[in-house]
Design a protein around this motif. Structure first.
Motif, PDB file in Angstrom:
ATOM      1  N   TYR A   6       0.810  -1.216   0.000  1.00 44.64           N
ATOM      2  CA  TYR A   6       0.000   0.000   0.000  1.00 44.64           C
ATOM      3  C   TYR A   6       0.847   1.271   0.000  1.00 44.64           C
ATOM      4  O   TYR A   6       0.306   2.374   0.053  1.00 44.64           O
ATOM      5  N   ARG A   7       2.148   1.111  -0.066  1.00 51.02           N
ATOM      6  CA  ARG A   7       3.044   2.265   0.052  1.00 51.02           C
ATOM      7  C   ARG A   7       2.788   3.293  -1.043  1.00 51.02           C
ATOM      8  O   ARG A   7       2.630   4.491  -0.775  1.00 51.02           O
ATOM      9  N   VAL A   8       2.746   2.867  -2.276  1.00 54.34           N
ATOM     10  CA  VAL A   8       2.537   3.799  -3.389  1.00 54.34           C
ATOM     11  C   VAL A   8       1.143   4.420  -3.311  1.00 54.34           C
ATOM     12  O   VAL A   8       0.975   5.628  -3.521  1.00 54.34           O
ATOM     13  N   ALA A   9       0.150   3.596  -2.978  1.00 52.88           N
ATOM     14  CA  ALA A   9      -1.213   4.124  -2.853  1.00 52.88           C
ATOM     15  C   ALA A   9      -1.280   5.175  -1.745  1.00 52.88           C
ATOM     16  O   ALA A   9      -1.994   6.184  -1.877  1.00 52.88           O
ATOM     17  N   PHE A  10      -0.520   4.962  -0.659  1.00 52.11           N
ATOM     18  CA  PHE A  10      -0.507   5.958   0.408  1.00 52.11           C
ATOM     19  C   PHE A  10       0.110   7.263  -0.079  1.00 52.11           C
ATOM     20  O   PHE A  10      -0.399   8.355   0.212  1.00 52.11           O
ATOM     21  N   GLN A  11       1.197   7.175  -0.810  1.00 49.62           N
ATOM     22  CA  GLN A  11       1.844   8.386  -1.310  1.00 49.62           C
ATOM     23  C   GLN A  11       0.908   9.153  -2.257  1.00 49.62           C
ATOM     24  O   GLN A  11       0.838  10.387  -2.222  1.00 49.62           O
ATOM     25  N   GLU A  12       0.179   8.421  -3.064  1.00 53.12           N
ATOM     26  CA  GLU A  12      -0.770   9.069  -3.970  1.00 53.12           C
ATOM     27  C   GLU A  12      -1.910   9.712  -3.194  1.00 53.12           C
ATOM     28  O   GLU A  12      -2.331  10.832  -3.506  1.00 53.12           O
ATOM     29  N   TYR A  13      -2.390   9.005  -2.176  1.00 51.26           N
ATOM     30  CA  TYR A  13      -3.475   9.542  -1.351  1.00 51.26           C
ATOM     31  C   TYR A  13      -3.051  10.824  -0.648  1.00 51.26           C
ATOM     32  O   TYR A  13      -3.777  11.831  -0.659  1.00 51.26           O
ATOM     33  N   LEU A  14      -1.871  10.812  -0.035  1.00 49.99           N
ATOM     34  CA  LEU A  14      -1.448  11.959   0.756  1.00 49.99           C
ATOM     35  C   LEU A  14      -1.130  13.166  -0.121  1.00 49.99           C
ATOM     36  O   LEU A  14      -1.554  14.297   0.174  1.00 49.99           O
ATOM     37  N   THR A  15      -0.398  12.968  -1.197  1.00 47.42           N
ATOM     38  CA  THR A  15      -0.056  14.113  -2.052  1.00 47.42           C
ATOM     39  C   THR A  15      -1.298  14.674  -2.729  1.00 47.42           C
ATOM     40  O   THR A  15      -1.401  15.887  -2.936  1.00 47.42           O
ATOM     41  N   SER A  16      -2.243  13.818  -3.059  1.00 50.24           N
ATOM     42  CA  SER A  16      -3.499  14.319  -3.627  1.00 50.24           C
ATOM     43  C   SER A  16      -4.241  15.179  -2.611  1.00 50.24           C
ATOM     44  O   SER A  16      -4.741  16.257  -2.931  1.00 50.24           O
ATOM     45  N   GLY A  17      -4.296  14.703  -1.360  1.00 47.87           N
ATOM     46  CA  GLY A  17      -4.966  15.466  -0.317  1.00 47.87           C
ATOM     47  C   GLY A  17      -4.292  16.789  -0.029  1.00 47.87           C
ATOM     48  O   GLY A  17      -4.955  17.772   0.320  1.00 47.87           O
ATOM     49  N   LEU A  18      -2.969  16.837  -0.181  1.00 48.56           N
ATOM     50  CA  LEU A  18      -2.203  18.060   0.064  1.00 48.56           C
ATOM     51  C   LEU A  18      -2.078  18.936  -1.173  1.00 48.56           C
ATOM     52  O   LEU A  18      -1.495  20.018  -1.106  1.00 48.56           O
ATOM     53  N   GLU A  19      -2.598  18.458  -2.299  1.00 51.64           N
ATOM     54  CA  GLU A  19      -2.501  19.172  -3.578  1.00 51.64           C
ATOM     55  C   GLU A  19      -1.034  19.395  -3.960  1.00 51.64           C
ATOM     56  O   GLU A  19      -0.616  20.494  -4.339  1.00 51.64           O
ATOM     57  N   LEU A  20      -0.250  18.333  -3.857  1.00 53.91           N
ATOM     58  CA  LEU A  20       1.149  18.332  -4.254  1.00 53.91           C
ATOM     59  C   LEU A  20       1.364  17.255  -5.316  1.00 53.91           C
ATOM     60  O   LEU A  20       0.528  16.370  -5.502  1.00 53.91           O
ATOM     61  N   TYR A  21       2.500  17.332  -5.994  1.00 56.44           N
ATOM     62  CA  TYR A  21       2.864  16.276  -6.935  1.00 56.44           C
ATOM     63  C   TYR A  21       3.446  15.093  -6.167  1.00 56.44           C
ATOM     64  O   TYR A  21       4.024  15.249  -5.080  1.00 56.44           O
TER      65      TYR A  21
END
Length: 583
Positions: free
Chosen positions: A479-494
């Motif tokens: 789930y590591r990559v999915a977590f990174q995608e979730y968090l950066t999306s929530g923070l509006e970052l790349y």
């Protein structure tokens, strides 16, 4: 404003005497009204006083903040600037203000952000006089004493964040009358006594995070009528009595976590099988008896822990949700055979049924039917009465099986699974940085990170200590990559702006992480730091709990913010012009 025209002198007085009297009267009326408002604890007592005629009136916001500071022990002198100027315009540490144009033109304290400042002492009852406050944050300090009931006067309060202190005493019933409260976090304190029945009036509250205290008594049945509650985290307390059967009526409940309480002799209500929105049910070590309930009607259940109880009888035969990553049923009195549907759970990471009285065969289809052979699967079947393995004993990569303490271990083909084990997935730690730049060194606190163009760039990161409080998995790696995608999306970052440098499981199980966020890279002339407004935006996303919750990652908690070098003043409030306003 009281006005006196020359044509109508006040009570026949001279014009000069009338003006003097009018000024005195105005000041008296102003101060009187402020005192009444402060005593009522309902409306804000004009938190910032403006104008020459008002200078003799007591500034209640300043006085309240002074009382708050005087009740605290501030060995690091973080609040030393609370002695001069106006709190809203002089950048008092942790004090954030806003304009409210609906009722007046004054500035009001919106947030107290005092997390992780090594504060001790006690919480002042004067907190209740900051009646426009929305966020009260004293997380991760060493504050003692009780929670002041006066906090119940802050009708605008949305986030009550007191976790990680040394607070004692009961929960004030007054907290149950906060109409806008979204989140109550008092976990990791020494709170005792029962949950007040008044909490049944918290109709806006979504998050009850009260784990790791000494809360006692029975869970009030009245909580089952709360319309927005999504998380109940009450693990590691002294709760007793029976489990409320009507919790299934909570229409939005996603997580019910009650581990390590003492519901002596209580059974798990069959109605819990009707919690159709539930993602996680964790009732580990709760002294529960009776049969395991049929939970096949919960379509999205992803995590189930009923271990270390006295549940008896067979595992229900109806198929559980295909979203399950974790099933913990160990250390009970379960009997019968291993259900065939365990072979039909494609996301399963951990299946623990050790220390029961299960018999029959171990179906090899549990590992043979896995579609993704690269994802780990831990199977804990030790200390049962299992006689053999039906089918192949050849395990795929990343599947581990423990069978010691079963009659099957007398078979020479199975004995290889009967050795001692080194723990399960709770013990895993992962350290894997996204950064692979080795050709260039950067002066601290600047670090190398890989940009979207696959080149390396020196920049100063924002560093956050972060923890998943109730994740819906046992193995983070898939789930590591999915977590990174979730968090950066929530923070509006790349995606490339996040470096997840470490992740380690802690008791709970909870998952602690260190997050490094780097500024956006546009070209060779890009800034090596975030600008001031972006620092504030990102920090407020964490401190305001504005990152959306995720079904699989669950609720998070902020453990600390590390702002070094160019960001050293990043948490000091700026003048009102840079803060959002309510229109």
């Amino acid at each position: 404003m009281i006005r006196n025209s020359g044509a109508f002198p006040l009570l026949g007085m001279s014009k000069s005497r009338a003006c003097t009297f009018g000024a005195v009267l105005l000041i008296w009326l102003c101060c009187s009204s402020l005192l009444v408002a402060a005593q009522d604890g309902i409306t804000d007592p004009v938190e910032v006083v403006q104008g020459r005629m008002m200078t003799k009136c007591l500034n209640f916001a300043v006085k309240a903040l002074q009382d708050i500071r005087n009740s605290l022990i501030d060995i690091n002198k973080n609040l030393s600037n609370w002695r001069r100027g106006d709190p809203c315009t002089s950048n008092w540490t942790g004090v954030l203000c806003f304009n409210t144009t609906k009722e007046d033109a004054y500035l009001h304290v919106r947030e107290l952000q005092l997390l992780n400042m090594n504060l001790s002492g006690t919480l002042s009852p004067s907190l209740g006089r900051l009646s426009y406050m929305e966020i009260l944050d004293f997380m991760w300090n060493r504050i003692t004493g009780s929670i002041p009931p006066e906090i119940g006067n802050i009708k605008s309060l949305k986030l009550l964040l007191l976790n990680g202190n040394q607070l004692t005493g009961p929960l004030p019933k007054e907290l149950g009358y906060l109409p806008n409260l979204d989140r109550i976090q008092i976990d990791q304190n020494h709170i005792s006594g029962p949950i007040p029945k008044s909490f049944a009036y918290l109709n806006s509250t979504k998050h009850f995070h009260m784990n790791n205290n000494s809360i006692s008594g029975q869970i009030p049945a009245e909580l089952s009528r709360l319309p927005k509650l999504v998380h109940i985290l009450l693990d590691n307390n002294n709760l007793s009595g029976t489990l409320p059967p009507d919790l299934y009526k909570l229409p939005q409940l996603l997580i019910l976590q009650l581990d390590n309480n003492h519901f002596d002799g209580s059974t798990i209500p069959p109605s819990y099988g009707n919690m159709t929105q539930l993602l996680k049910l964790s009732l580990r070590n709760c002294s529960l008896r009776g049969p395991m309930p049929d939970l096949s009607g919960i379509p999205n259940l992803g995590y189930l822990d009923l271990s270390f109880n006295q549940l008896a009888g067979p595992i229900p035969p109806n198929k559980l949700s295909e979203n399950l990553t974790t099933i913990r049923l160990s250390n009970n009195n379960l009997n019968g055979t291993i259900p065939a549907y365990f072979s039909e759970l494609p996301l399963l990471q951990l299946l623990s049924i050790a220390n029961n009285s299960l018999s029959g065969s171990v179906p090899s289809t549990i590992w043979q039917t896995r579609t993704n052979r690269n994802e780990g699967l831990d199977l804990h079947f030790e200390n049962n009465m299992l006689s053999n393995i039906s089918g192949s004993t050849s395990l795929p990569q990343n599947v581990t099986l423990w069978l010691q303490g079963n009659p099957a271990c007398s078979d020479s083909n199975i004995v290889k699974f009967c050795g001692s084990q080194n723990g399960d997935m709770d013990d895993q730690n992962t350290t894997e940085s996204n950064v692979t730049c080795l050709t260039q060194s950067c002066p601290p606190p600047y670090e190398n990170f890989k940009t979207s163009a696959s080149s390396c760039f020196c920049a100063a990161p924002l560093i956050f200590e972060y923890r998943l409080k109730s994740p819906g998995f046992s193995n983070f790696i898939p789930y590591r990559v999915a977590f990174q995608e979730y968090l950066t999306s929530g923070l509006e970052l790349y995606l490339y702006q996040l470096d997840l440098s470490s992740a380690a499981w802690e008791k709970g199980p909870r998952l602690k992480m260190q997050l490094k966020l780097f500024p956006d890279y546009v070209n060779g002339n890009s800034s090596h730091t975030f600008n001031d407004s972006e620092v504030r935006r990102i920090v407020s996303m964490f401190t305001g709990w504005n990152i959306p919750d995720s079904p699989i990652f669950g609720p998070y908690e902020l453990l600390g913010i590390n702002l070094l070098g160019p960001y050293a003043d990043g948490l000091s409030p700026k003048p009102i012009s840079v803060l959002s306003k309510i229109n």
